[in-house]
Scaffold this motif. Structure first.
Motif, PDB file in Angstrom:
ATOM      1  N   THR A   7       0.838  -1.191   0.000  1.00 21.40           N
ATOM      2  CA  THR A   7       0.000   0.000   0.000  1.00 21.40           C
ATOM      3  C   THR A   7       0.878   1.248   0.000  1.00 21.40           C
ATOM      4  N   ALA A   8       0.209   2.395  -0.193  1.00 18.64           N
ATOM      5  CA  ALA A   8       0.930   3.669  -0.202  1.00 18.64           C
ATOM      6  C   ALA A   8      -0.011   4.798   0.174  1.00 18.64           C
ATOM      7  N   ALA A   9       0.596   5.916   0.564  1.00 21.03           N
ATOM      8  CA  ALA A   9      -0.145   7.143   0.834  1.00 21.03           C
ATOM      9  C   ALA A   9       0.186   8.154  -0.261  1.00 21.03           C
ATOM     10  N   HIS A  10      -0.829   8.924  -0.659  1.00 19.82           N
ATOM     11  CA  HIS A  10      -0.668  10.005  -1.635  1.00 19.82           C
ATOM     12  C   HIS A  10      -1.605  11.122  -1.211  1.00 19.82           C
ATOM     13  N   ARG A  11      -1.235  12.361  -1.484  1.00 13.86           N
ATOM     14  CA  ARG A  11      -2.043  13.496  -1.016  1.00 13.86           C
ATOM     15  C   ARG A  11      -3.411  13.595  -1.682  1.00 13.86           C
ATOM     16  N   SER A  12      -3.533  13.208  -2.963  1.00 15.12           N
ATOM     17  CA  SER A  12      -4.798  13.484  -3.644  1.00 15.12           C
ATOM     18  C   SER A  12      -5.388  12.344  -4.469  1.00 15.12           C
ATOM     19  N   ARG A  24      14.002   4.199  -9.408  1.00 12.06           N
ATOM     20  CA  ARG A  24      14.807   4.643 -10.548  1.00 12.06           C
ATOM     21  C   ARG A  24      16.261   4.207 -10.442  1.00 12.06           C
ATOM     22  N   HIS A  25      16.714   3.891  -9.247  1.00 12.23           N
ATOM     23  CA  HIS A  25      18.110   3.478  -9.060  1.00 12.23           C
ATOM     24  C   HIS A  25      18.358   2.041  -9.513  1.00 12.23           C
ATOM     25  N   ASN A  26      17.411   1.132  -9.210  1.00 10.89           N
ATOM     26  CA  ASN A  26      17.649  -0.282  -9.521  1.00 10.89           C
ATOM     27  C   ASN A  26      16.640  -0.894 -10.493  1.00 10.89           C
ATOM     28  N   GLY A  27      15.610  -0.142 -10.886  1.00  6.69           N
ATOM     29  CA  GLY A  27      14.633  -0.629 -11.857  1.00  6.69           C
ATOM     30  C   GLY A  27      13.581  -1.575 -11.304  1.00  6.69           C
ATOM     31  N   ARG A  28      13.624  -1.872 -10.007  1.00  8.54           N
ATOM     32  CA  ARG A  28      12.631  -2.780  -9.418  1.00  8.54           C
ATOM     33  C   ARG A  28      11.295  -2.067  -9.250  1.00  8.54           C
ATOM     34  N   SER A  29      10.192  -2.811  -9.492  1.00 10.04           N
ATOM     35  CA  SER A  29       8.845  -2.238  -9.440  1.00 10.04           C
ATOM     36  C   SER A  29       7.937  -3.034  -8.522  1.00 10.04           C
ATOM     37  N   VAL A  30       6.880  -2.358  -8.067  1.00  8.07           N
ATOM     38  CA  VAL A  30       5.846  -2.980  -7.251  1.00  8.07           C
ATOM     39  C   VAL A  30       4.526  -2.275  -7.561  1.00  8.07           C
ATOM     40  N   VAL A  31       3.421  -3.004  -7.486  1.00  9.53           N
ATOM     41  CA  VAL A  31       2.099  -2.395  -7.641  1.00  9.53           C
ATOM     42  C   VAL A  31       1.508  -2.229  -6.248  1.00  9.53           C
ATOM     43  N   VAL A  32       1.111  -0.993  -5.938  1.00  7.83           N
ATOM     44  CA  VAL A  32       0.552  -0.674  -4.621  1.00  7.83           C
ATOM     45  C   VAL A  32      -0.847  -0.101  -4.777  1.00  7.83           C
ATOM     46  N   ARG A  33      -1.595  -0.128  -3.671  1.00 11.53           N
ATOM     47  CA  ARG A  33      -2.937   0.452  -3.632  1.00 11.53           C
ATOM     48  C   ARG A  33      -2.907   1.643  -2.683  1.00 11.53           C
ATOM     49  N   ILE A  34      -3.463   2.770  -3.112  1.00  9.98           N
ATOM     50  CA  ILE A  34      -3.527   3.959  -2.260  1.00  9.98           C
ATOM     51  C   ILE A  34      -4.587   3.731  -1.182  1.00  9.98           C
ATOM     52  N   ASN A  35      -4.162   3.842   0.090  1.00 11.27           N
ATOM     53  CA  ASN A  35      -5.104   3.636   1.193  1.00 11.27           C
ATOM     54  C   ASN A  35      -4.936   4.662   2.312  1.00 11.27           C
ATOM     55  N   ASP A  36      -4.151   5.717   2.057  1.00 13.25           N
ATOM     56  CA  ASP A  36      -3.893   6.697   3.113  1.00 13.25           C
ATOM     57  C   ASP A  36      -3.518   8.032   2.470  1.00 13.25           C
ATOM     58  N   ARG A  37      -3.501   9.088   3.265  1.00  8.40           N
ATOM     59  CA  ARG A  37      -3.094  10.418   2.814  1.00  8.40           C
ATOM     60  C   ARG A  37      -1.692  10.725   3.321  1.00  8.40           C
ATOM     61  N   GLY A  38      -0.960  11.492   2.540  1.00  9.08           N
ATOM     62  CA  GLY A  38       0.399  11.875   2.889  1.00  9.08           C
ATOM     63  C   GLY A  38       1.266  11.661   1.669  1.00  9.08           C
ATOM     64  N   PRO A  39       2.532  11.777   1.760  1.00  7.69           N
ATOM     65  CA  PRO A  39       3.287  12.300   2.897  1.00  7.69           C
ATOM     66  C   PRO A  39       3.178  13.821   2.944  1.00  7.69           C
ATOM     67  N   PHE A  40       3.431  14.373   4.085  1.00 12.06           N
ATOM     68  CA  PHE A  40       3.313  15.819   4.256  1.00 12.06           C
ATOM     69  C   PHE A  40       4.678  16.447   4.510  1.00 12.06           C
ATOM     70  N   ILE A  41       5.676  15.900   3.835  1.00 10.98           N
ATOM     71  CA  ILE A  41       7.043  16.415   3.899  1.00 10.98           C
ATOM     72  C   ILE A  41       7.384  16.965   2.521  1.00 10.98           C
ATOM     73  N   ASP A  47       4.297   7.744   0.096  1.00 14.19           N
ATOM     74  CA  ASP A  47       4.807   7.091   1.299  1.00 14.19           C
ATOM     75  C   ASP A  47       4.427   5.623   1.163  1.00 14.19           C
ATOM     76  N   LEU A  48       5.411   4.762   0.949  1.00  9.53           N
ATOM     77  CA  LEU A  48       5.153   3.338   0.729  1.00  9.53           C
ATOM     78  C   LEU A  48       5.140   2.570   2.040  1.00  9.53           C
ATOM     79  N   SER A  49       4.333   1.513   2.082  1.00 19.68           N
ATOM     80  CA  SER A  49       4.384   0.603   3.224  1.00 19.68           C
ATOM     81  C   SER A  49       5.754  -0.066   3.250  1.00 19.68           C
ATOM     82  N   ARG A  50       6.120  -0.617   4.387  1.00 20.39           N
ATOM     83  CA  ARG A  50       7.418  -1.287   4.513  1.00 20.39           C
ATOM     84  C   ARG A  50       7.532  -2.432   3.504  1.00 20.39           C
ATOM     85  N   ALA A  51       6.458  -3.197   3.318  1.00 26.36           N
ATOM     86  CA  ALA A  51       6.490  -4.326   2.378  1.00 26.36           C
ATOM     87  C   ALA A  51       6.757  -3.843   0.954  1.00 26.36           C
TER      88      ALA A  51
END
Length: 74
Positions: A7-12, A24-41, A47-51
């Motif tokens: 999962t991941a957080a996105h503002r909008s 972009r550094h290593n080319g590895r990809s993952v598909v995530v689902r937006i389930n939260d708001r943020g990051p606010f930095i 903001d990706l989940s640890r997994a």
């Protein structure tokens, strides 16, 4: 946000939107689902989940330059 799910957080993006996130550094990809708001930095877009961060090899660094694309929207 659950750290064990891909999962991941996105503002909008709608909750439930699925994104393909690529480190972009290593080319590895993952598909995530937006389930939260943020990051606010300034300069951060997602903001990706640890997994999800582990799948693309960015746990030790904590942050990474990524690109993302919407693969399914709600």
């Amino acid at each position: 946000m659950s750290s064990s799910r891909l999962t991941a957080a996105h503002r909008s993006l709608a909750f439930g939107t699925r994104l393909k996130v690529t480190n972009r550094h290593n080319g590895r990809s993952v598909v995530v689902r937006i389930n939260d708001r943020g990051p606010f930095i300034k300069g951060r877009v997602l903001d990706l989940s640890r997994a999800a961060a582990q799948d693309i090899g960015m746990v030790s660094s904590g942050t990474a330059k990524v690109c993302y694309e919407i693969v399914a929207s709600k």
